[in-house]
Scaffold this active site. Structure first.
Site, PDB file in Angstrom:
ATOM      1  N   LYS A  50       7.847  11.207   3.200  1.00 35.85           N
ATOM      2  CA  LYS A  50       8.591   9.933   3.242  1.00 35.85           C
ATOM      3  C   LYS A  50       9.880  10.042   2.427  1.00 35.85           C
ATOM      4  O   LYS A  50      10.947   9.621   2.859  1.00 35.85           O
ATOM      5  CB  LYS A  50       7.709   8.790   2.709  1.00 35.85           C
ATOM      6  N   GLN A  94       1.021   3.676  -1.998  1.00 35.47           N
ATOM      7  CA  GLN A  94       0.281   4.586  -1.121  1.00 35.47           C
ATOM      8  C   GLN A  94      -1.215   4.352  -1.289  1.00 35.47           C
ATOM      9  O   GLN A  94      -1.721   4.284  -2.411  1.00 35.47           O
ATOM     10  CB  GLN A  94       0.656   6.042  -1.455  1.00 35.47           C
ATOM     11  N   ASP A 117       5.310  -2.112   3.864  1.00 32.62           N
ATOM     12  CA  ASP A 117       4.176  -1.674   4.681  1.00 32.62           C
ATOM     13  C   ASP A 117       3.480  -2.839   5.395  1.00 32.62           C
ATOM     14  O   ASP A 117       2.607  -2.614   6.233  1.00 32.62           O
ATOM     15  CB  ASP A 117       3.129  -0.991   3.788  1.00 32.62           C
TER      16      ASP A 117
HETATM   17  N1  GUN Z   1      -2.247   5.673   3.500  1.00 34.73           N
HETATM   18  C1  GUN Z   1      -2.387   6.193   4.738  1.00 34.73           C
HETATM   19  N2  GUN Z   1      -1.384   5.758   5.536  1.00 34.73           N
HETATM   20  C2  GUN Z   1      -0.604   4.946   4.792  1.00 34.73           C
HETATM   21  C3  GUN Z   1       0.579   4.219   5.066  1.00 34.73           C
HETATM   22  O1  GUN Z   1       1.135   4.189   6.161  1.00 34.73           O
HETATM   23  N3  GUN Z   1       1.098   3.523   4.008  1.00 34.73           N
HETATM   24  C4  GUN Z   1       0.494   3.516   2.788  1.00 34.73           C
HETATM   25  N4  GUN Z   1       1.059   2.782   1.825  1.00 34.73           N
HETATM   26  N5  GUN Z   1      -0.599   4.163   2.509  1.00 34.73           N
HETATM   27  C5  GUN Z   1      -1.146   4.886   3.516  1.00 34.73           C
END
Ligand code: GUN
Length: 280
Positions: A50, A94, A117
């Site tokens: 990311k 995350q 998110d």
């Molecule tokens: N854990 C697995 N996929 C994701 C995601 O798309 N965003 C976040 N914040 N955590 C995750």
């Protein structure tokens, strides 16, 4: 029938190029803060990807790595600091977080306007009631793949295998919002293959390599594989790709399907927040 590939890598690349252009014309830089608590190896890889992608398109990013033993209060304190930081438009926690931290409490602490998110209870509630303000990145990426490929959703039988808060449930809501007839299957579902075989659109997000076999898929189905499993060091989906592709009309590869779209949607959501906060 041999399926055509839904090329997530190519579609995501075009989206990133568009974002790069948009960001280069901005007065300030959009800023994303990623918080990671503990040592989950997959999470570290995702956050690394990311951040690299943010660099590529000119988005400012910060990574806050907290040790496993971080208390809930320490995490909330960091979130409050980032909520008040003008450089930061988007905040991502995350998941998963360690068990001693209440993830719902932490996600609720993220300022609603910075919830990139869409995992806060408010944004989840909005999504379920048909208002897609900020939607989670993987489901958003799945819908975009279908749209970009020209696959109609309305009136289709969509089956989602997996009921996680991150993928299964929000994907089901987004398909329902687009007038699909949606069935959600999970680990306690009986006769899974009988249900998946009804699917015009089959989305699989389980985390079990090759669990969807050819006999579980309808001739001509569209198959979206969200799985990212490590099989002897090789990234492998939840769908038995080699055999299922002989029956499906469209299929996403792993890697190069949903994965790059998740990151592209994170960038898109970050820019959307920037525009809402800075331009109003
Ligand atoms: N854990 C697995 N996929 C994701 C995601 O798309 N965003 C976040 N914040 N955590 C995750």
């Amino acid at each position: 029938m041999t399926a055509k590939l839904i090329d997530g890598k190519e579609i995501a690349k075009k989206i990133r190029e568009g974002i790069k252009k948009e960001v280069s014309a901005m007065a300030k830089k959009p800023g994303l803060a990623a918080i990671i608590v503990g040592e989950n190896p997959a999470s570290k890889i995702y956050v690394g990807i990311k951040r690299r992608t943010c660099d590529e398109v000119g988005i400012y990013s910060e990574e806050h790595k907290l040790p496993e033993k971080t208390s809930e209060e320490e995490l909330l304190e960091l979130i409050r600091k980032l909520n008040a930081d003008d450089k930061i438009h988007a905040i991502l926690l995350q998941l998963p977080v360690p068990n001693h931290i209440n993830s719902e409490k932490a996600l609720s602490a993220i300022a609603l306007e910075k919830d990139v998110d869409g995992f806060s209870p408010v944004n989840i509630g909005r999504l379920v009631s048909g208002n897609e303000s900020f939607v989670p990145c993987t489901p958003k990426g799945i819908i975009r793949l279908l749209e970009e490929t020209g696959i109609e959703i309305e009136g289709k039988n969509a089956v989602v295998v997996g009921r996680s808060n991150i993928v299964g449930k929000p994907t089901a809501s987004m398909l329902l919002n687009r007038n699909a007839t949606v069935t959600v299957c999970h680990s306690r579902t009986k006769n899974l293959g009988k249900i998946t075989k009804q699917a015009d659109i089959l989305v699989v997000a389980v985390g079990k390599a090759n669990m969807i076999t050819k006999d579980m898929v309808k001739e001509g189905a569209v198959v979206i594989d969200v799985g990212m499993n490590d099989v002897d060091g090789k990234l492998t989906g939840d769908v038995d790709f080699e055999n299922v592709k002989e029956k499906a009309s469209w299929i996403t590869p792993v890697p190069g399907g949903v994965g790059p779209m998740t990151v592209a949607m994170l960038l898109e959501n970050t820019v959307k927040i920037y525009n809402e906060i800075e331009i109003k």
